[in-house]
Design an enzyme around this catalytic site. Structure first.
Site, PDB file in Angstrom:
ATOM      1  N   TYR A   1      -5.715  -2.751  -4.792  1.00 11.48           N
ATOM      2  CA  TYR A   1      -4.954  -1.733  -5.529  1.00 11.48           C
ATOM      3  C   TYR A   1      -5.172  -0.334  -4.946  1.00 11.48           C
ATOM      4  O   TYR A   1      -4.320   0.533  -5.068  1.00 11.48           O
ATOM      5  CB  TYR A   1      -5.380  -1.704  -7.002  1.00 11.48           C
ATOM      6  CG  TYR A   1      -4.622  -2.605  -7.915  1.00 11.48           C
ATOM      7  CD1 TYR A   1      -4.400  -3.947  -7.588  1.00 11.48           C
ATOM      8  CD2 TYR A   1      -4.130  -2.147  -9.135  1.00 11.48           C
ATOM      9  CE1 TYR A   1      -3.727  -4.787  -8.454  1.00 11.48           C
ATOM     10  CE2 TYR A   1      -3.456  -2.979 -10.005  1.00 11.48           C
ATOM     11  CZ  TYR A   1      -3.262  -4.299  -9.666  1.00 11.48           C
ATOM     12  OH  TYR A   1      -2.601  -5.122 -10.527  1.00 11.48           O
TER      13      TYR A   1
ATOM     14  N   LYS B   1     -12.128 -15.480  -2.777  1.00 13.81           N
ATOM     15  CA  LYS B   1     -11.380 -16.289  -1.817  1.00 13.81           C
ATOM     16  C   LYS B   1     -12.175 -16.225  -0.509  1.00 13.81           C
ATOM     17  O   LYS B   1     -11.675 -15.798   0.538  1.00 13.81           O
ATOM     18  CB  LYS B   1      -9.949 -15.741  -1.680  1.00 13.81           C
ATOM     19  CG  LYS B   1      -8.993 -16.605  -0.880  1.00 13.81           C
ATOM     20  CD  LYS B   1      -8.571 -17.888  -1.589  1.00 13.81           C
ATOM     21  CE  LYS B   1      -7.754 -18.754  -0.642  1.00 13.81           C
ATOM     22  NZ  LYS B   1      -7.406 -20.075  -1.206  1.00 13.81           N
TER      23      LYS B   1
ATOM     24  N   ASP C   1      -7.641 -19.670  -6.300  1.00 12.53           N
ATOM     25  CA  ASP C   1      -6.568 -20.641  -6.559  1.00 12.53           C
ATOM     26  C   ASP C   1      -7.060 -21.738  -7.493  1.00 12.53           C
ATOM     27  O   ASP C   1      -6.385 -22.124  -8.447  1.00 12.53           O
ATOM     28  CB  ASP C   1      -6.000 -21.209  -5.243  1.00 12.53           C
ATOM     29  CG  ASP C   1      -7.060 -21.688  -4.271  1.00 12.53           C
ATOM     30  OD1 ASP C   1      -8.268 -21.426  -4.481  1.00 12.53           O
ATOM     31  OD2 ASP C   1      -6.688 -22.345  -3.271  1.00 12.53           O
TER      32      ASP C   1
ATOM     33  N   ASP D   1      -6.231  -9.157 -12.413  1.00  9.38           N
ATOM     34  CA  ASP D   1      -4.927  -8.857 -13.014  1.00  9.38           C
ATOM     35  C   ASP D   1      -4.177 -10.160 -13.267  1.00  9.38           C
ATOM     36  O   ASP D   1      -3.653 -10.405 -14.354  1.00  9.38           O
ATOM     37  CB  ASP D   1      -4.127  -7.953 -12.057  1.00  9.38           C
ATOM     38  CG  ASP D   1      -2.750  -7.620 -12.605  1.00  9.38           C
ATOM     39  OD1 ASP D   1      -2.659  -7.285 -13.795  1.00  9.38           O
ATOM     40  OD2 ASP D   1      -1.773  -7.703 -11.834  1.00  9.38           O
TER      41      ASP D   1
ATOM     42  N   ASP E   1      -3.683 -12.442 -17.108  1.00  7.58           N
ATOM     43  CA  ASP E   1      -2.386 -12.811 -17.698  1.00  7.58           C
ATOM     44  C   ASP E   1      -2.353 -14.309 -17.976  1.00  7.58           C
ATOM     45  O   ASP E   1      -1.852 -14.761 -19.008  1.00  7.58           O
ATOM     46  CB  ASP E   1      -1.223 -12.467 -16.748  1.00  7.58           C
ATOM     47  CG  ASP E   1      -0.648 -11.069 -17.014  1.00  7.58           C
ATOM     48  OD1 ASP E   1      -1.425 -10.195 -17.444  1.00  7.58           O
ATOM     49  OD2 ASP E   1       0.564 -10.871 -16.801  1.00  7.58           O
TER      50      ASP E   1
HETATM   51  C1  IPM Z   1      -2.642  -4.487 -16.222  1.00  7.26           C
HETATM   52  C2  IPM Z   1      -1.269  -4.101 -15.721  1.00  7.26           C
HETATM   53  C3  IPM Z   1      -1.397  -2.960 -14.721  1.00  7.26           C
HETATM   54  C4  IPM Z   1      -2.188  -3.477 -13.537  1.00  7.26           C
HETATM   55  C5  IPM Z   1      -0.053  -2.349 -14.254  1.00  7.26           C
HETATM   56  C6  IPM Z   1       0.770  -1.852 -15.410  1.00  7.26           C
HETATM   57  C7  IPM Z   1      -0.259  -1.266 -13.232  1.00  7.26           C
HETATM   58  O1  IPM Z   1      -0.612  -5.200 -15.210  1.00  7.26           O
HETATM   59  O2  IPM Z   1      -3.350  -3.620 -16.752  1.00  7.26           O
HETATM   60  O3  IPM Z   1      -2.991  -5.659 -16.101  1.00  7.26           O
HETATM   61  O4  IPM Z   1      -1.626  -4.084 -12.618  1.00  7.26           O
HETATM   62  O5  IPM Z   1      -3.408  -3.277 -13.541  1.00  7.26           O
HETATM   63 MG    MG Z   2      -1.620  -7.057 -15.511  1.00 11.61          MG
END
Ligand code: IPM
Ligand code: MG
Length: 359
Positions: A141, A192, A224, A248, A252
C-alpha cells in the site's frame, strides 16, 4: 477528564452509520457517566468536494489533538475518475500513515443469533471467534517506487512495491503475540514466503519475535492456503497476523463467515494505543441513503474505542451486550436478515440498540 473524539463520517453510508454510533455515545454520556466530547470533520470524497482535497489539514490537526478517531467510510464512483492523489481513499490512507496507526485489529465473531445469516454451514462457523491483525502502514500500500509510466516502446506500465523493514515486522509481531496471549495463545502468521522475499523476511522476523513468547504457539501459512482454510475450517484460527494487503483481503473473507461485512468493527492503533476506529466495510454507495446499511460494525467500533483507547471495559461491554440484545429481540438489517426475524432499517437498528442499552 473529558476525552475528545474526532468524528469523520466520510462518504456513502458513512454518514448514516456514524449517526447511529453517535446515538450510542450520547446514551453512554447521559446514563453511564462517559465523559467524551465529539467534533466532526471532513474526510474522503466529502472533503474533496468541500475543500479540493480528500485529506484537509484541519482534519489532520483535529485527529492529532483528539484522544481517538471514529470514522465511517470513504469512496464512491463519483470520485473514481480523479487522480490517485485526490481520491477519497488517500484521505483514509493518509490518516493511517500520519497517525502511524500500524496495528489494525479486526475481530471476526459470529453471533449465535446470526448462524443462519452466514453463507457457510452452521457447523463450520458456529462459535467462530478470530482476531485478524493486519499491518496497516507498510507493505504494498505504501512501498516506493510506485506509479504509472509509458515505456520506450510506448506501452503503459504500472508498478507497486511490497516493502517491509524488520522493525516494522517486529512491532506488529509483538502486538500479535501479546494479543494471542490474552486469547487462546495460538498465532498464525500469513505470508507468501515461497515466492516473495519480503514475506520470507516477514516469516524470519516472526520466528525471532516468537522467542519472547514461548507460551504462544506460532504457525505459518501461505496466504492462498489461508484464504482457503478460512472458508474450509475457520475455527482452526485464533489470532492471524499478516501484511497490509493480505490482511485487507483476508478480513473481507472472514467477515462473510460472520454473516455480513456489516458486522466487523476495527481498531487501528499507534504504538501508544491511540486509535482510529472504523467498520471494515466501505462506503457502499449503491445502498447509501436507503436505510439498508447495518450500523452494527460502527457501533461495535465504538465498543473497541472504549476498550482500547479509553480503558473503559464496563461501557464497552454495555455496548456489546446491547447489540446482542437487539439481535436477540430479532432485529435485523437487510444484510443479516433471515426468515422469522424482523427486518429493519439503519435508524431502527440504531434505535433498538439504544433501547437495549437503556433497558
Ligand atoms: C479497508 C478498506 C480500505 C483499505 C480502502 C477503503 C482504502 O478496504 O479498510 O479494508 O484497502 O485498507
Ligand atoms: Mg478492505
Amino acid at each position: 477528564m473529558t476525552k475528545k473524539i474526532a468524528v469523520l463520517p466520510g462518504d456513502g453510508i458513512g454518514t448514516e452509520i456514524i449517526a447511529e454510533a453517535l446515538k450510542v455515545l450520547d446514551v453512554l454520556k447521559q446514563d453511564f457517566g462517559l465523559k467524551v466530547e465529539t467534533e466532526t470533520a471532513l474526510i474522503g470524497g466529502a472533503a474533496y468536494d468541500a475543500t479540493g482535497t480528500p485529506f484537509p489539514e484541519a482534519t489532520l490537526h483535529l485527529c492529532r489533538a483528539a484522544d481517538a478517531v471514529l470514522l465511517g467510510a470513504v469512496g464512491g464512483p463519483k470520485w473514481e475518475p480523479l487522480d490517485y492523489s485526490l481520491r477519497p481513499e488517500r484521505g483514509l490512507l493518509g490518516l493511517r500513515a500520519e497517525l502511524e496507526l500500524f496495528a489494525n485489529l479486526r475481530p471476526a465473531i459470529l453471533y449465535p443469533q446470526l448462524v443462519a445469516a452466514s453463507t457457510l454451514k452452521p457447523e463450520v462457523v458456529s462459535g467462530l471467534d478470530i482476531m485478524i491483525i493486519r499491518e496497516l502502514t507498510g507493505g504494498i500500500y505504501f512501498g516506493q517506487p510506485r506509479g504509472r509510466r509509458v515505456n520506450d516502446k510506448g506501452e503503459r506500465e504500472g508498478f507497486n512495491t511490497l516493502f517491509y523493514n524488520e522493525s516494522e515486522i517486529r512491532r506488529i509481531g509483538h502486538i500479535a503475540f501479546q494479543t494471542a496471549r490474552k486469547r487462546n495463545r495460538k498465532l498464525c502468521s500469513v505470508d507468501k514466503a515461497n515466492v516473495l522475499e519480503c514475506t520470507e523476511l516477514w516469516r524470519e522476523v516472526m520466528i525471532e519475535v516468537a522467542k519472547d513468547y514461548p507460551d504462544v504457539v506460532l504457525t505459518h501459512m501461505y496466504v492462498d492456503n489461508a484464504a482457503m482454510q478460512l472458508v474450509r475450517a475457520p475455527k482452526q484460527f485464533d489470532v492471524m497476523v499478516t501484511e497490509n494487503m493480505f490482511g485487507d483481503i483476508l478480513s473481507d473473507c472472514a467477515a462473510m463467515l460472520t454473516g455480513s461485512i456489516g458486522m466487523l468493527p476495527s481498531a487501528s492503533l499507534d504504538k501508544n494505543g491511540k486509535g482510529m476506529y472504523e467498520p471494515i466495510h466501505g462506503s457502499a454507495p449503491d445502498i447509501a441513503g436507503k436505510q439498508l446499511a447495518n450500523p452494527i460494525a460502527t457501533i461495535l467500533s465504538v465498543a473497541m474505542m472504549l476498550r482500547y483507547s479509553f480503558n473503559d471495559a464496563a461501557n464497552a461491554e454495555r455496548v456489546e451486550q446491547a447489540v446482542t440484545r437487539a439481535l436477540d429481540t430479532g432485529y435485523r438489517t437487510a444484510d443479516i436478515y433471515s426468515e422469522g426475524t424482523r427486518k429493519v432499517g439503519t435508524t431502527e437498528m440504531g434505535d433498538a440498540i439504544v433501547a437495549a442499552l437503556r433497558s
